[in-house]
Design an enzyme around this catalytic site. Structure first.
Site, PDB file in Angstrom:
ATOM      1  CD  GLU A 280       2.395  -2.748  -8.404  1.00  0.00           C
ATOM      2  OE1 GLU A 280       3.343  -3.080  -7.471  1.00  0.00           O
ATOM      3  OE2 GLU A 280       1.702  -1.909  -8.049  1.00  0.00           O
TER       4      GLU A 280
ATOM      5  CE1 TYR B  88       2.072  -5.909  -3.948  1.00  0.00           C
ATOM      6  CE2 TYR B  88       3.682  -5.763  -5.426  1.00  0.00           C
ATOM      7  CZ  TYR B  88       2.618  -4.892  -4.870  1.00  0.00           C
ATOM      8  OH  TYR B  88       2.537  -3.858  -4.953  1.00  0.00           O
TER       9      TYR B  88
ATOM     10  CG  ASP C 186       3.558  -3.991  -0.935  1.00  0.00           C
ATOM     11  OD1 ASP C 186       2.598  -4.040   0.030  1.00  0.00           O
ATOM     12  OD2 ASP C 186       3.777  -2.949  -1.536  1.00  0.00           O
TER      13      ASP C 186
END
Ligand code: SF4
Length: 361
Positions: free
Chosen positions: A43, A126, A144
């Site tokens: 991520e 996020y 996102d």
């Protein structure tokens, strides 16, 4: 149609989206298992970087640093080298700080609660949502740009994509419909839909979309209007003259100052502003650099988020290795020193053989 009849119930998207994801998900290296460390690394890498570009970095990073402990202990120079070319180096520095915190405060075990994950350096809402849902199957949204775009199109929400109120409201809408049993899959399904079907550039592939039946933007043909674009600020232009100081098979590099853009990484010596070869002759003499010739080798541009560098490059053939710099061979530079992408553009020229230099001239 009155407003209440027009309201989209996002709950209707859960089943078709999960089913579509099961049958269509891409095979990606970080999806081999749901280890929170792997989810976290992927991520962070995927922020601002395309999936295809991330793949080799991810594999290399996990091979060298397979767990939190190894990341907490890796020397900074080696860490930056593993990240070389990905940009936004504060991301990986924060990862090391977070790994150290996990070792110090959580006995080396990745924390499970959303609040604990959010308390780690470099992890925002996020990323915390992505880790909590994908690795620990908790019903916590990870919103996102991809997810915002999908929901804005489904509901024809006309707010600007950068509006924090929009993100907050999309997060709340999703929180209410998250499937308890398949939270991780739902997070990934939403991301996947935004990445491969409801795409940001060009037309979305509505014919292949599993939630087309409930999409307001599809029915009104207004897909590309959502989310509304924010007015872009012009980038600040910085002009630089890059010196490729060469001596036999070595080239000069130096370390960037702490605290600024690309701090602590290596660079080719450079000057603020644009100079001609004639002006450089004087400057190099003042710097007590002994050289034979100076050859202009082209212009390069590098774009950061808010700044644009416009650079002129000059090859400077030196008689001796000035002690003001670190002198490295091509192999040493490739193996041991992290050179940001802005300067990578000059690397090939710095180590060009005589024939190529003659061509430049
Ligand atoms: Fe996006 Fe088209 Fe699907 Fe609507 S129908 S969510 S615009 S891909």
């Amino acid at each position: 149609m009155c407003k209440s009849e027009n309201t989209v119930s996002l709950k209707n998207m859960v089943e078709p989206l999960l089913c579509w994801y099961q049958n269509n998900k891409r095979k990606l290296p970080w999806r081999e298992n749901n280890d929170p460390y792997r989810v976290w690394v992927s991520e962070i890498m995927l922020q601002q970087t395309r999936v295809e570009a991330v793949k080799p970095y991810f594999e290399n990073f996990i091979k060298r640093l397979p767990d939190v402990q190894s990341l907490a202990e890796v020397p900074e120079e080696e860490l930056l080298k593993l990240w070389e070319g990905l940009g936004y180096y504060s991301r990986v520095r924060n990862m090391k700080k977070a790994a150290q915190k996990i070792c110090d405060c959580f006995s080396g075990v990745f924390p499970q609660s959303y609040e604990d994950i959010l308390s780690l350096p470099g992890i925002g809402q996020y990323t915390a949502g992505a880790i909590a849902s994908i690795a620990f199957n908790q019903p916590i949204p990870a919103v996102d740009g991809n997810v915002l775009r999908v929901i804005c199109r489904l509901t024809e929400d006309g707010r600007e994509g950068s509006n924090p109120e929009l993100k907050k409201s999309v997060t709340e809408q999703l929180r209410k419909i998250y499937p308890q049993e398949h939270a991780g899959d739902f997070t990934q399904a939403l991301m996947e839909l935004g990445a491969v079907i409801c795409v940001p550039n060009g037309s979305p592939k509505c014919a292949d979309c599993p939630v087309q039946f409930m999409c307001r933007a599809f029915y009104s043909g207004s897909q590309i209007n959502f989310p509304a674009a924010a007015k872009k600020k012009a980038r600040r232009i910085q002009k630089k003259t890059v010196l490729l100081l060469c001596c036999k098979d070595k080239v000069a590099i130096c370390k960037r100052d702490e605290g600024g853009l690309l701090e602590g990484l290596w660079e080719f010596p450079n000057l603020e502003g644009l100079y001609s070869a004639e002006e450089l002759e004087t400057i190099l003499k003042e710097m007590h650099i002994e050289f034979e010739s100076i050859v202009f080798c082209g212009e390069k541009k590098h774009i950061f988020t808010h700044i644009e560098w416009r650079m002129l490059g000059f090859l400077v053939f030196c008689r001796t290795e000035s002690s003001q710099f670190t002198w490295v061979t091509k192999e040493q530079l490739s193996k041991d020193f992290a050179l940001p992408a802005a300067f990578q553009k000059f690397k090939k020229i710095a180590f060009a053989d005589n024939d190529s230099v003659a061509h430049i001239q």
